[in-house]
Design a protein around this motif. Structure first.
Motif, mmCIF file in Angstrom:
data_model
loop_
_atom_site.group_PDB
_atom_site.id
_atom_site.type_symbol
_atom_site.label_atom_id
_atom_site.label_comp_id
_atom_site.label_asym_id
_atom_site.label_seq_id
_atom_site.Cartn_x
_atom_site.Cartn_y
_atom_site.Cartn_z
ATOM 1 N N PRO A 1 -8.166 7.748 -5.342
ATOM 2 C CA PRO A 1 -8.399 7.654 -3.890
ATOM 3 C C PRO A 1 -7.773 6.406 -3.284
ATOM 4 N N TRP A 2 -7.492 5.534 -4.130
ATOM 5 C CA TRP A 2 -6.656 4.226 -3.617
ATOM 6 C C TRP A 2 -5.258 4.623 -3.373
ATOM 7 N N SER A 3 -4.628 5.347 -4.097
ATOM 8 C CA SER A 3 -3.420 5.731 -3.872
ATOM 9 C C SER A 3 -3.325 6.613 -2.529
ATOM 10 N N TRP A 4 -4.377 7.547 -2.462
ATOM 11 C CA TRP A 4 -4.588 8.459 -1.214
ATOM 12 C C TRP A 4 -4.716 7.661 -0.105
ATOM 13 N N TYR A 5 -5.578 6.449 0.012
ATOM 14 C CA TYR A 5 -6.067 5.699 0.892
ATOM 15 C C TYR A 5 -5.028 5.166 1.676
ATOM 16 N N LEU A 6 -3.948 4.486 0.481
ATOM 17 C CA LEU A 6 -2.624 3.739 1.131
ATOM 18 C C LEU A 6 -1.802 4.884 1.817
ATOM 19 N N GLU A 7 -1.426 6.120 1.349
ATOM 20 C CA GLU A 7 -0.790 7.000 1.990
ATOM 21 C C GLU A 7 -1.351 7.393 3.286
ATOM 22 N N TYR A 8 -2.571 7.360 3.518
ATOM 23 C CA TYR A 8 -3.251 7.668 4.539
ATOM 24 C C TYR A 8 -2.955 6.649 5.529
ATOM 25 N N LEU A 9 -3.155 5.310 5.247
ATOM 26 C CA LEU A 9 -2.712 4.069 6.082
ATOM 27 C C LEU A 9 -1.384 4.390 6.907
ATOM 28 N N PHE A 10 -0.394 4.601 5.788
ATOM 29 C CA PHE A 10 1.028 4.821 5.924
ATOM 30 C C PHE A 10 1.481 5.738 7.097
ATOM 31 N N THR A 11 0.481 6.766 6.863
ATOM 32 C CA THR A 11 0.618 7.939 8.008
ATOM 33 C C THR A 11 0.186 7.350 9.251
ATOM 34 N N GLN A 12 -0.662 6.505 9.625
ATOM 35 C CA GLN A 12 -1.117 6.103 10.717
ATOM 36 C C GLN A 12 -0.131 5.087 11.670
ATOM 37 N N GLY A 13 0.950 4.818 10.951
ATOM 38 C CA GLY A 13 2.149 4.162 11.782
ATOM 39 C C GLY A 13 2.058 2.848 11.371
ATOM 40 N N PHE A 14 1.507 2.292 10.501
ATOM 41 C CA PHE A 14 1.651 1.128 9.858
ATOM 42 C C PHE A 14 2.677 0.786 9.072
ATOM 43 N N ASP A 15 4.048 0.886 9.831
ATOM 44 C CA ASP A 15 5.399 0.631 8.906
ATOM 45 C C ASP A 15 5.672 -0.701 8.307
ATOM 46 N N GLY A 16 4.930 -1.799 9.291
ATOM 47 C CA GLY A 16 5.117 -3.056 8.711
ATOM 48 C C GLY A 16 4.270 -3.339 7.339
ATOM 49 N N LEU A 17 3.187 -2.731 7.336
ATOM 50 C CA LEU A 17 2.076 -2.751 6.200
ATOM 51 C C LEU A 17 2.967 -1.996 5.056
ATOM 52 N N LYS A 18 3.382 -1.024 5.305
ATOM 53 C CA LYS A 18 4.194 -0.176 4.244
ATOM 54 C C LYS A 18 5.208 -1.123 3.639
ATOM 55 N N ASP A 19 5.960 -1.517 4.368
ATOM 56 C CA ASP A 19 7.313 -2.297 3.913
ATOM 57 C C ASP A 19 6.764 -3.406 3.141
ATOM 58 N N PHE A 20 5.817 -4.152 3.621
ATOM 59 C CA PHE A 20 5.096 -5.378 2.794
ATOM 60 C C PHE A 20 4.783 -5.001 1.476
ATOM 61 N N ILE A 21 4.043 -4.047 1.548
ATOM 62 C CA ILE A 21 3.124 -3.625 0.234
ATOM 63 C C ILE A 21 4.411 -3.094 -0.774
ATOM 64 N N GLN A 22 5.404 -2.244 -0.264
ATOM 65 C CA GLN A 22 6.323 -1.723 -1.101
ATOM 66 C C GLN A 22 7.175 -2.711 -1.868
ATOM 67 N N ASN A 23 7.495 -3.823 -1.002
ATOM 68 C CA ASN A 23 8.467 -4.715 -1.410
ATOM 69 C C ASN A 23 7.625 -6.171 -2.030
ATOM 70 N N ASN A 24 6.197 -6.129 -2.228
ATOM 71 C CA ASN A 24 5.696 -7.146 -2.686
ATOM 72 C C ASN A 24 4.554 -6.761 -3.730
ATOM 73 N N ILE A 25 4.400 -5.670 -3.998
ATOM 74 C CA ILE A 25 3.570 -5.105 -4.942
ATOM 75 C C ILE A 25 4.091 -4.305 -5.818
#
Length: 721
Positions: free
Chosen positions: A693-717
C-alpha cells in the motif's frame, strides 16, 4: 694708370676708416653691454627674481626679511610697469610649486600683472601644479581667476587646449567648478566636445541644480554638437559668468595705460551678453511624448546637405529602409519621440548610438523629475490616464531594448523615498525590476531602506508585488551575467550604455545582498500576513535562487532562512510543500554539481560550509518528517520543548507530518484509503504504511501532479534512487 693707382689708394683709405669705425663701435657696444649687466646685477628687481628662482624648498617664511624685501620689490615693479614674460614665469613657478609653503602664494598671485603678454608655457606648468594636491583650495580658485583675467594676453592657446581633458577633470570640485567651466568655455572647440564630458556636466547639474555656469558650458557644447546635448536652454538666462577679475582689473588697466598698450577686452563682458537661444519654453506637461520631427530645416543649405546626406528618421517608414540608411540617420529634434516609434527603438538597439541614448536619457530624466519629484503632491495631480500611458510606453521601450535607462534608474532611487506604494504601483514596480546591478556598497541606501519601509507599511498585495518585482530583478541580473560575463570572470561591464564596471566578486556580493534582503522581508512578512498567497511569491523567488549555478553559471548558493523553510513545510496546502520539495531537490543538484566541478577544474570556487550545513539540516528534517515519521530538530536552531508539544494534545506528535498525516496530504491519504479498502467502515491510515500500500500510495501521489515531491523522494530516498 696713375688714375687707377689713386683710386686704389683712396678705396684702401676708406676701408681702413670703416674698419676703425667698426672696431670702435663694437668696443662701445661691449662696454655698454658690460655696463648694462653690471647695472642689472645691481638692480634690486633682478636680484629679487634671482632669489625667487633659486630659493630652496623648505625655506622658512616667518621672520624671513629677505623674502619680504624681494617680494616688496616685485610688487612695486608689477604695479608700476608690469612684469615681463620672463618675470611672470619665475614668479608663477615660485607660487604654484609651494617652495616656501602656501602662505606667500596668494600675495604673489595678486601681483602678477603682465606688462605685455603672458607666456603660455608658464600657464600650462602652473595648471599642472594643481594636480599635486597640496595647494589650498582658495589658492587654486585665485589662480584660475588670474588665468581668466589674463586669458586674452596669453601668447598662444594650443598647448592649453591640448590639456583640455586635464582641466576638465577639476570640474567635479564644487569650489572650482564655476571657474573651471568659465575657462573651459574659453578653450572649447568642436573636437573638445565628447559624450563623457556632456554626461559628467549633466550629472553635476542633477547634483548642483541648473547652475548658470553649467548651462552656459552645455549651451556651447550644444552649438558644436547638438546631437549630444538636448538640454533646453532658457530664453532668459542670467549673464554668462560672474566677473572674477576684480583683484587685478583696475591695476592691470593702469599698467596697460602707462605702457601705452591697448587694454584687452573684459572677459566678463565678452560673455555677459544675453543668450540668444531660440529654444522654446517647455510645455507644462512633460508626460506627453513629442511628435517626431527632423533636426534640420525644411530647406537646408545645399552645402550642409551635400556634405552630410542625412536621412531624417521621421522619413523612414519600414525596417528595410532603416537597414539601407542605418549609418545616415538624422535623429529627431525631440528625443522623447523615440519612445513612441518602434523603428526608432530598432535604430537605438542596432546602432548603439551613445549620443542618442544620452540625449534620450536627459529628456527622460528631466520629464520624470519634473512631473513626479518636483511636484508638491508627488505627481498626483497629473492626469492618471496620461501618466499611466507614459509609463507604459517607457516600459515597452525598456522591454524592447532589454535594459533600463540610467535616467529612469536615478529617478527611481529618489522616488522610492517619497512614494506611498499605491501611486501607479504596477508601473513603478516594473520599472524597478529593470534597474541594473547596484554595487553592494550602495544597494542598502538606494534600494533596501526605502523598500523595507514600504513593505512593512503596505497591504498584502503590495508585499506580493514587491517580492515578484525583486524576483524579476534577480532573474535579469542573473540572465545578464550568464550572457554578457567575460570568459575569465574577472571584469564585467554592467551595461552596454554605461561606463560602470563591476568585478565578479562584486556582482556576487550584490546578488547575495539581494537574496538575504528578500529572505528578511519574507520571514517577517509571513509572520505578519500568514497567507499562502505571499508564500507562493516567496517560493517563486527561491525557485530562481536554487538554480543560480546550473542555469546561470553563477558560483553562489544561498539557502532560504528558517522562517521561509519551516513555514513552507508546515503549510496546509500541498502545492507549497511540493514546491519546497522541488526547491530542495534543485539545491542538491546544484550543490553536487558545483562540488564535483570544483574537484575537476580546481577553480577557486569554495562553497561556504555553512551553506552545506544548512542544506543538510533541512534535508534531514524533511526526510525524517515525511518518510521516517520522526520529526526531529537535531542540530538545528529551531528547538521546541517536549512539554510544549505534549500540551498540544496531539497524539504521537512526532509522526504528524509524514506523507500520510501531514495536513497538506491528509485528504489524499483519506481518498487513497477509501479507494484501496472500499469495504472498510473504520479509517486506519496507518495501514497505508504497509509495504505494497505504501508503494501504491506514493504512485498515487505522483499521479496527482506533485512532480517536485517525486523528484525529492527519488533522489534522496535509497529505495527510490
Amino acid at each position: 694708370m696713375a688714375t687707377l693707382l689713386n683710386l686704389s689708394d683712396s678705396d684702401s683709405s676708406v676701408r681702413n676708416d670703416q674698419s676703425l669705425s667698426n672696431r670702435t663701435s663694437n668696443r662701445s657696444l661691449r662696454v655698454a653691454e658690460k655696463e648694462r649687466k653690471k647695472n642689472e646685477a645691481e638692480d634690486p628687481f633682478v636680484l629679487a627674481l634671482k632669489y625667487f628662482s633659486e630659493v630652496e624648498v623648505g625655506t622658512p617664511v616667518i621672520g624671513n626679511d629677505e623674502l619680504e624685501k624681494n617680494l616688496v620689490q616685485v610688487e612695486k615693479v608689477a604695479l608700476n610697469r608690469g612684469l615681463s614674460p620672463e618675470a611672470l614665469s619665475v614668479m608663477l613657478e615660485f607660487a604654484m610649486s609651494l617652495r616656501m609653503g602656501s602662505s606667500p602664494c596668494a600675495r604673489v598671485l595678486k601681483c602678477l600683472l603682465p606688462a605685455s603678454v603672458v607666456p603660455q608655457e608658464a600657464v600650462v606648468r602652473a595648471v599642472v601644479w594643481l594636480s599635486v594636491g597640496k595647494i589650498p583650495i582658495s589658492t587654486q580658485v585665485l589662480f584660475i581667476k588670474w588665468v581668466l583675467t589674463v586669458f586674452d594676453m596669453i601668447d598662444a592657446k594650443d598647448r592649453l587646449r591640448a590639456i583640455y581633458g586635464f582641466i576638465f577633470s577639476f570640474v567635479t570640485d564644487e569650489n572650482l567648478c564655476p571657474f573651471i567651466c568659465h575657462l573651459l568655455y574659453l578653450l572649447t572647440r568642436k573636437e573638445s566636445v565628447r559624450v563623457f564630458r556632456v554626461r559628467k556636466l549633466l550629472e553635476l547639474q542633477s547634483k548642483l541644480g541648473r547652475q548658470p555656469y553649467l548651462l552656459h558650458l552645455l549651451s556651447l557644447y550644444k552649438v558644436f554638437c547638438p546631437e549630444l546635448v538636448t538640454l533646453s536652454i532658457p530664453s532668459r538666462m542670467r549673464s554668462g559668468f560672474k566677473n572674477h577679475i576684480s583683484p587685478w582689473k583696475s591695476a592691470l588697466m593702469g599698467v596697460q595705460k602707462r605702457n601705452n598698450l591697448q587694454v584687452p577686452s573684459s572677459i566678463s563682458t565678452a560673455f555677459a551678453a544675453k543668450d540668444k537661444s531660440t529654444s522654446r519654453k517647455r510645455k507644462l506637461n512633460h508626460l506627453e511624448l513629442p511628435a517626431m520631427s527632423a533636426v534640420t530645416n525644411k530647406e537646408p543649405q545645399m552645402e550642409q546637405t551635400s556634405r552630410r546626406k542625412l536621412v531624417p528618421l521621421v522619413q523612414i517608414q519600414s525596417f528595410s529602409q532603416l537597414l539601407e540608411n542605418m549609418h545616415r540617420i538624422e535623429l529627431p529634434s525631440q528625443m522623447g519621440s523615440l519612445l513612441g516609434s518602434s523603428l526608432a527603438l530598432q535604430y537605438l538597439d542596432c546602432v548603439q548610438d551613445e549620443s542618442a541614448l544620452l540625449r534620450l536619457n536627459f529628456w527622460l530624466g528631466y520629464a520624470l523629475h519634473e512631473e513626479f519629484l518636483f511636484c508638491s503632491d508627488g505627481g498626483a495631480n497629473q492626469n492618471a490616464g496620461e501618466a499611466l500611458q507614459f509609463l507604459n510606453r517607457l516600459l515597452c521601450a525598456q522591454h524592447f531594448l532589454q535594459e533600463g535607462f540610467p535616467s529612469s534608474d536615478a529617478f527611481l532611487y529618489k522616488f522610492l523615498n517619497v512614494w506611498d506604494g499605491s501611486l501607479l504601483c504596477p508601473q513603478i514596480l516594473n520599472l524597478l525590476s529593470n534597474i541594473p546591478v547596484i554595487p553592494s556598497s550602495q544597494i542598502k541606501t538606494l534600494l533596501f531602506e526605502p523598500l523595507m519601509q514600504l513593505f512593512f507599511t503596505s497591504s498584502l498585495f503590495f508585499k506580493c508585488g514587491l517580492i515578484e518585482c525583486l524576483n524579476h530583478m534577480l532573474l535579469k541580473w542573473l540572465t545578464w551575467h550568464s550572457v554578457y560575463a567575460l570568459e575569465d570572470d574577472l571584469d564585467i561591464s554592467l551595461n552596454s550604455h554605461t561606463s560602470i564596471n563591476i568585478t565578479l566578486s562584486g556582482f556576487k556580493d550584490s546578488v547575495m545582498d539581494l537574496v538575504h534582503f528578500v529572505g528578511r522581508l519574507a520571514s517577517v512578512g509571513l509572520q505578519l500576513e500568514g497567507c499562502s498567497l505571499l508564500l507562493n511569491f516567496i517560493l517563486d523567488f527561491y525557485e530562481t535562487v536554487c538554480d543560480t549555478f546550473l542555469k546561470f553559471g553563477l558560483p553562489l548558493m544561498v539557502m532560504p532562512p528558517p522562517g521561509v523553510f519551516y513555514t513552507a513545510f508546515f503549510a496546509t496546502d500541498p502545492v507549497s510543500v511540493d514546491r519546497l520539495a522541488y526547491i530542495m531537490h534543485r539545491y542538491k543538484v546544484n550543490l553536487t554539481s558545483a562540488k564535483s566541478q570544483e574537484k575537476v577544474t580546481k577553480q577557486a570556487f569554495h562553497i561556504n560550509r555553512q551553506t552545506f550545513r544548512d542544506f543538510n539540516h533541512y534535508l534531514v528534517f524533511m526526510v525524517n518528517a515525511l518518510w521516517n515519521s520522526n520529526m526531529c530538530y537535531t542540530e538545528t536552531n529551531l528547538q521546541l520543548s517536549e512539554e510544549l508539544l505534549e500540551k498540544s494534545g496531539v497524539p504521537q506528535y512526532s509522526t504528524r507530518f509524514d506523507l500520510i498525516h501531514h495536513p497538506a496530504f491528509m485528504s489524499y491519504a483519506v481518498d487513497f484509503h477509501q479507494k484501496c479498502w472500499p469495504g472498510r467502515k473504520d479509517m486506519d491510515l496507518n495501514s497505508i504504511k504497509q509495504s505494497k500500500p505504501w508503494s501504491w500510495y506514493l504512485e498515487y501521489l505522483f499521479t496527482q501532479g506533485f512532480d517536485g515531491l517525486k523528484d525529492f523522494i527519488q533522489n534522496n530516498i535509497g529505495r527510490w534512487a
